[in-house]
Design an enzyme around this catalytic site. Structure first.
Site, PDB file in Angstrom:
ATOM      1  N   ARG A   1      50.388 -13.947  62.365  1.00  0.00           N
ATOM      2  CA  ARG A   1      49.650 -12.880  63.027  1.00  0.00           C
ATOM      3  C   ARG A   1      48.290 -12.726  62.352  1.00  0.00           C
ATOM      4  NH1 ARG A   1      53.377  -9.638  66.121  1.00  0.00           N
ATOM      5  NH2 ARG A   1      54.991 -11.140  66.731  1.00  0.00           N
TER       6      ARG A   1
ATOM      7  N   GLU B   1      46.212 -10.446  62.023  1.00  0.00           N
ATOM      8  CA  GLU B   1      45.862  -9.024  61.946  1.00  0.00           C
ATOM      9  C   GLU B   1      45.048  -8.776  60.679  1.00  0.00           C
ATOM     10  OE1 GLU B   1      49.755  -7.390  61.914  1.00  0.00           O
ATOM     11  OE2 GLU B   1      49.996  -7.448  64.093  1.00  0.00           O
TER      12      GLU B   1
ATOM     13  N   ARG C   1      52.895  -3.450  53.874  1.00  0.00           N
ATOM     14  CA  ARG C   1      54.014  -3.847  54.723  1.00  0.00           C
ATOM     15  C   ARG C   1      53.677  -4.958  55.696  1.00  0.00           C
ATOM     16  NH1 ARG C   1      55.871   1.323  57.645  1.00  0.00           N
ATOM     17  NH2 ARG C   1      55.898   2.055  55.508  1.00  0.00           N
ATOM     18  N   HIS C   2      52.454  -5.473  55.649  1.00  0.00           N
ATOM     19  CA  HIS C   2      52.029  -6.526  56.575  1.00  0.00           C
ATOM     20  C   HIS C   2      51.648  -7.806  55.827  1.00  0.00           C
ATOM     21  CE1 HIS C   2      51.329  -2.997  59.205  1.00  0.00           C
ATOM     22  NE2 HIS C   2      51.663  -3.836  60.160  1.00  0.00           N
TER      23      HIS C   2
ATOM     24  N   GLU D   1      59.445  -0.131  60.257  1.00  0.00           N
ATOM     25  CA  GLU D   1      59.998  -0.877  61.384  1.00  0.00           C
ATOM     26  C   GLU D   1      60.503  -2.225  60.894  1.00  0.00           C
ATOM     27  OE1 GLU D   1      58.432  -3.355  65.218  1.00  0.00           O
ATOM     28  OE2 GLU D   1      57.404  -1.441  64.838  1.00  0.00           O
TER      29      GLU D   1
ATOM     30  N   SER E   1      62.258  -5.401  66.456  1.00  0.00           N
ATOM     31  CA  SER E   1      61.907  -4.967  67.797  1.00  0.00           C
ATOM     32  C   SER E   1      62.604  -5.881  68.790  1.00  0.00           C
ATOM     33  CB  SER E   1      60.392  -5.031  68.002  1.00  0.00           C
ATOM     34  OG  SER E   1      60.017  -4.510  69.258  1.00  0.00           O
TER      35      SER E   1
ATOM     36  N   ARG F   1      60.482  -7.768  55.439  1.00  0.00           N
ATOM     37  CA  ARG F   1      60.644  -6.309  55.407  1.00  0.00           C
ATOM     38  C   ARG F   1      62.082  -5.911  55.091  1.00  0.00           C
ATOM     39  NH1 ARG F   1      56.974  -3.257  59.989  1.00  0.00           N
ATOM     40  NH2 ARG F   1      54.939  -4.015  59.256  1.00  0.00           N
TER      41      ARG F   1
END
Length: 426
Positions: free
Chosen positions: A212, A214, A220-221, A349, A352, A400
Site C-alpha cells: 500500500r 499510503e 500501525r501502518h 482494526e 475487514s 497487527r
C-alpha cells in the site's frame, strides 16, 4: 551432537554435552571466569575455574568478548545457585568467530537503544530474548492459522503480486516498469481469490505480502505487510465472520498453550474471549456520537475508534457498514447497507471482510457507481459470466495481530525488516 540450552536440566548432572551460540556476557574474577552462553532457546552459565580447566583453556575463555560465536563441550553440573539450577564445566571451547567491538547496540539490553537504531542493526537486535519472543509467538500464530484452515477444508494458494490494475480503485499503488507495460505491486489478492471461487476450489487461503503506497507515519501502518486472506464459496458474511472468529480464537489459545515462556518474557497476559461480540455500524455510532462528532455514512476516525475501543474493551465485530464507504465488490444488504464487517481489537482494526457480489450485472453496476471503468476489470469480470457461486471472505493483518498477541505498540517491532516511507533497508 549439539543441543540447545533449554535441553540442559539438573537431571543431566555429570553428562557431557555440546553447545553452540553467542557470548552473552563474560565476567572474570581472578582465577575464575563466568561466561553466559546464549542460543535460540535461552542462556546457560559456563564456569571455568583455572585449576580445573587448565592454563591454556582458561586463557582462551578469559579472552572471549561479548557476541563472539563459540562452541563448547563440557560437563553438566547441577548447582542450585546457578541460573536454572545447572551450569557447564568446559572441557573444550572453540572460537568460531570474533565479534567486532564496540557493538552498535547491546543485545544484553543493559544499554537501551532507540527503535531506529535497533532496526538499522536488526541482525543484532534479533539476538535479544524479548525480540526473539515476538517472532516465536508470530510463528506460533501463523502455524495455528494454517492448521485451522486445513482442518476446515481450505486449500492454500498463491496469487500474483505483479498486477495490471488496482483492487479497490484507489491511488495507493506502487507503479513499476514491467517490460513495455505499466504494472503495480498488488494491494490485495482480492480479485484473484474471488475468481478462484468460480474454479470449484471452494475454499482458499493465502498468507502473503500486500503493498500500500499510503503516505503515513503511524505506529500501525506499513507499506509492505503480510495479509492472511480467505475466500469461501456458497457462503455469506455471517459464515465468513464465524470462520474468522474460529481462526482468531484458535490462534489465541494455541499461543497461550505453546508459548507461555515467550509471553512471560514479554510480560503479556492474553485476552482470550469465549466468543467475539458483534455490533452494527448504527450501534457503534450510538456509542461514539456523544463523544466524537460523526454522521451516518462516515468512516471511523482515529478519535472515533478510540472511543469505541474504550467501550468495547476487547475483540468485536462491526457489521452492516454503509455501502458508500465499502469496496465495489461488497454485496448490498439493501440500498444503503452492505454485508460487510470489520474485526477490531479495542481501537485497532485487525480484519475487514464481506459477502461479495457474485452477480455479473450487479457487479458491473457497482463498479460504475464507484466511478471506475468496467473495462479495467475485464479479466476479473469474465469469471462472473459462467457460473459464479455466492461467496464471502476477509483479510486479516498478520502484523497487527502480532501486535495484539505480543503487547507491542509499534507495528515495526512485529516485522523482521519493516518497510515504511523512510525505510527501504536493511
Amino acid at each position: 551432537m549439539r543441543i540447545y540450552t533449554s535441553e540442559i536440566t539438573p537431571d543431566k548432572d555429570g553428562e557431557i554435552v555440546e553447545l553452540a551460540g553467542w557470548v552473552h556476557s563474560v565476567r572474570a574474577l581472578g582465577k575464575l571466569v563466568f561466561v553466559i552462553l546464549r542460543d535460540r532457546e535461552g542462556t546457560i552459565q559456563i564456569v571455568a575455574p583455572k585449576q580445573k580447566v587448565g592454563e591454556e583453556l582458561f586463557k582462551k575463555i578469559k579472552s572471549l568478548g561479548q557476541e563472539d560465536v563459540i562452541k563448547v563441550k563440557g560437563k553438566v553440573v547441577a548447582n542450585e545457585k546457578a541460573p536454572g539450577g545447572v551450569e557447564i564445566l568446559p572441557l573444550e571451547v572453540e572460537i568460531l568467530n570474533r565479534a567486532v567491538r564496540p557493538l552498535p547496540l547491546d543485545p544484553a539490553e543493559k544499554v537501551p537503544a532507540e527503535l531506529d537504531t535497533r532496526l538499522d542493526n536488526r541482525f543484532l537486535d534479533l539476538r535479544k530474548p524479548k525480540v526473539q519472543a515476538i517472532f516465536k509467538i508470530r510463528s506460533e500464530m501463523l502455524k495455528s492459522v494454517r492448521d485451522t484452515f486445513y482442518k476446515e477444508g481450505f486449500i492454500e494458494v498463491n496469487t500474483p503480486k505483479l498486477v495490471a490494475s488496482c483492487t479497490e480503485g484507489g491511488t495507493e499503488l506502487f507503479p513499476i516498469s514491467y517490460f513495455e507495460k505499466e504494472a503495480f505491486l498488488g494491494q490485495s489478492p482480492q480479485l484473484y481469490k474471488q475468481m478462484l471461487m468460480a474454479s470449484g476450489l471452494d475454499r482458499v487461503f493465502e498468507i502473503a505480502p500486500i503493498f500500500r503506497a499510503e503516505e503515513h507515519n503511524t505506529r500501525r501502518h506499513l507499506n509492505e505487510a503480510i495479509s492472511i486472506d480467505i475466500e469461501m464459496a456458497f457462503a455469506d458474511d455471517k459464515d465468513a465472520m464465524d470462520m474468522l472468529e474460529k481462526v482468531v480464537l484458535n490462534a489465541l489459545n494455541d499461543v497461550y498453550e505453546n508459548r507461555e515462556k515467550e509471553l512471560n518474557i514479554l510480560g503479556v497476559k492474553l485476552d482470550i474471549p469465549e466468543k467475539i461480540d458483534r455490533i452494527t455500524y448504527d450501534e457503534a455510532l450510538e456509542i461514539i456520537k456523544n463523544k466524537v462528532p460523526i454522521e451516518w455514512g462516515d468512516d471511523l476516525s482515529r478519535e472515533a475508534e478510540k472511543v469505541l475501543g474504550e467501550e468495547m474493551g476487547s475483540y468485536y465485530f462491526i457489521t452492516d457498514w454503509p455501502l458508500e464507504i465499502r469496496p465495489f465488490y461488497t454485496m448490498p444488504k439493501d440500498e444503503k447497507i452492505g454485508k460487510a464487517f470489520d474485526l477490531m481489537y479495542k481501537d485497532l482494526e485487525l480484519s475487514s471482510g464481506a459477502q461479495r457480489i457474485h452477480l455479473y450485472d450487479l457487479l458491473v453496476e457497482s463498479i460504475k457507481k464507484k466511478g471506475l471503468s468496467p473495462e479495467g476489470f475485464t479479466f476479473y469480470l469474465e469469471a462472473f459470466k459462467y457460473g459464479m457461486p455466492p461467496h464471502a471472505g476477509w483479510g486479516l493483518g498478520a502484523d497487527r495481530f502480532t501486535m495484539v498477541l505480543t503487547g507491542r505498540e509499534n507495528i515495526r517491532e512485529c516485522v523482521l525488516f519493516p518497510r515504511d516511507r523512510q525505510r527501504l533497508t536493511p
